[in-house]
Design an enzyme around this catalytic site. Sequence first.
Site, PDB file in Angstrom:
ATOM      1  N   HIS A 140       0.818  -1.225   0.000  1.00 41.58           N
ATOM      2  CA  HIS A 140       0.000   0.000   0.000  1.00 41.58           C
ATOM      3  C   HIS A 140       0.855   1.279   0.000  1.00 41.58           C
ATOM      4  O   HIS A 140       0.313   2.372  -0.225  1.00 41.58           O
ATOM      5  CB  HIS A 140      -0.913   0.043   1.229  1.00 41.58           C
ATOM      6  N   ASP A 177      -2.894 -10.341  -2.365  1.00 40.98           N
ATOM      7  CA  ASP A 177      -3.478  -9.829  -1.120  1.00 40.98           C
ATOM      8  C   ASP A 177      -4.923  -9.395  -1.421  1.00 40.98           C
ATOM      9  O   ASP A 177      -5.212  -8.915  -2.519  1.00 40.98           O
ATOM     10  CB  ASP A 177      -2.650  -8.619  -0.651  1.00 40.98           C
ATOM     11  N   HIS A 179      -6.524  -6.964  -0.558  1.00 41.19           N
ATOM     12  CA  HIS A 179      -6.651  -5.510  -0.744  1.00 41.19           C
ATOM     13  C   HIS A 179      -5.868  -5.064  -1.972  1.00 41.19           C
ATOM     14  O   HIS A 179      -4.895  -5.714  -2.364  1.00 41.19           O
ATOM     15  CB  HIS A 179      -6.162  -4.790   0.523  1.00 41.19           C
ATOM     16  N   ASP A 265      -5.003 -12.550   3.290  1.00 36.00           N
ATOM     17  CA  ASP A 265      -6.278 -12.051   3.804  1.00 36.00           C
ATOM     18  C   ASP A 265      -7.466 -12.382   2.898  1.00 36.00           C
ATOM     19  O   ASP A 265      -8.585 -11.948   3.173  1.00 36.00           O
ATOM     20  CB  ASP A 265      -6.205 -10.560   4.144  1.00 36.00           C
TER      21      ASP A 265
END
Length: 366
Positions: A140, A177, A179, A265
């Site tokens: 991120h 991931d 996200h 995740d």
Amino acid sequence: MTTAFYTDERCFWHGGGNYAFTLPVGGLVQPGGGLPESPETKRRLKNLLEVTGLIHALSTRSAPEATWQEMARVHPESYLSAFRAASEAGGGELGLRTPFGPGGFEIAALSAGLSTAALRAVLKGEARNAYALSRPPGHHALPDWPNGFCLLNNIAIAIRAAQAEGLARRIAVIDWDVHHGNGTEAIFYEDPEVLTISLHQERNYPLDTGEAADRGRGAGEGFNINLPLPPGCGEAAWLLAFDRVVLPALSRFRPEAIVVACGYDASGVDPLGRMLLRAESFRLMTERVRRAAEELCRGRLVLCHEGGYSEVHVPFCGHAVIAELAQSGIHAPDPLDATLQKRQPGPAFDAFAGAWIEDLARLHGF
Ligand code: ZN
């Protein structure tokens, strides 16, 4: 040739901030618990590797911190200076939900250094493939704005180092991931030499990035592939996304190495995602990428640990991934396997997800 395993106890000492899960403590939010990005998920993975003995099939190594010059290829020196000053002053927070304690700068540099060393070793032929178990995570992190628990973009720092050292030019990043890999996307958005592919739950985190229409800019147009998936996808949908888009995109790009932003995740019990993967799903994705790397780039494959917040499930998912990387027969059976198999979506959802993925495949020219 071995699978190299890069890790360092100091990475587990990163922390800071006063949070109850993702909420800042204050008002009616009772203190306690801390951020979900805690050392436990990752430390328990390393412990499981030791308990099963799989760690003995790996070449375990640490690495030096990434140098200022290596970090400055991705992050402006103004950001690095502010981060270092805050770290030396006892810790703080410079972005969104990315607190760090005293010495946090050095630990983040070490996390980036582990990824950098992993990619370098694979490109130099010193390891067949590699896994970097480090934190804080990186995908991120924007050049000048830390967010989503990420302070430095570990994978981008590793890729820029490999390019600067003349070890490779064309590198593909697959981010599984749950996200969106917004930092990695932003850093390489105009770069045709780095293909970035992100599979993620749509409108999870960040809420406003990761659209399929964001395909890169200028010379980089077509070299960013976002695969936003609807919540509730199980193993069939994730593997279909690999077979219909990820693997064809790798074949079209012909990378010299593949790097995976390896978050866990999308697990069926993760508190920050709404997907339904089990350990075997992560192994199957790893197998596909490992085979693609063997076909396209002499097996050069590096996995960098990103998110994943189920303290009990991440270790089993990670163990399955690392056993597949190392082609080891040592297994740690997933204790949630039967439960998660029963929770897989039925044919109606799979048909919906299949049509969704076909739309994405068409958009990207497959
Ligand atoms: Zn994540």
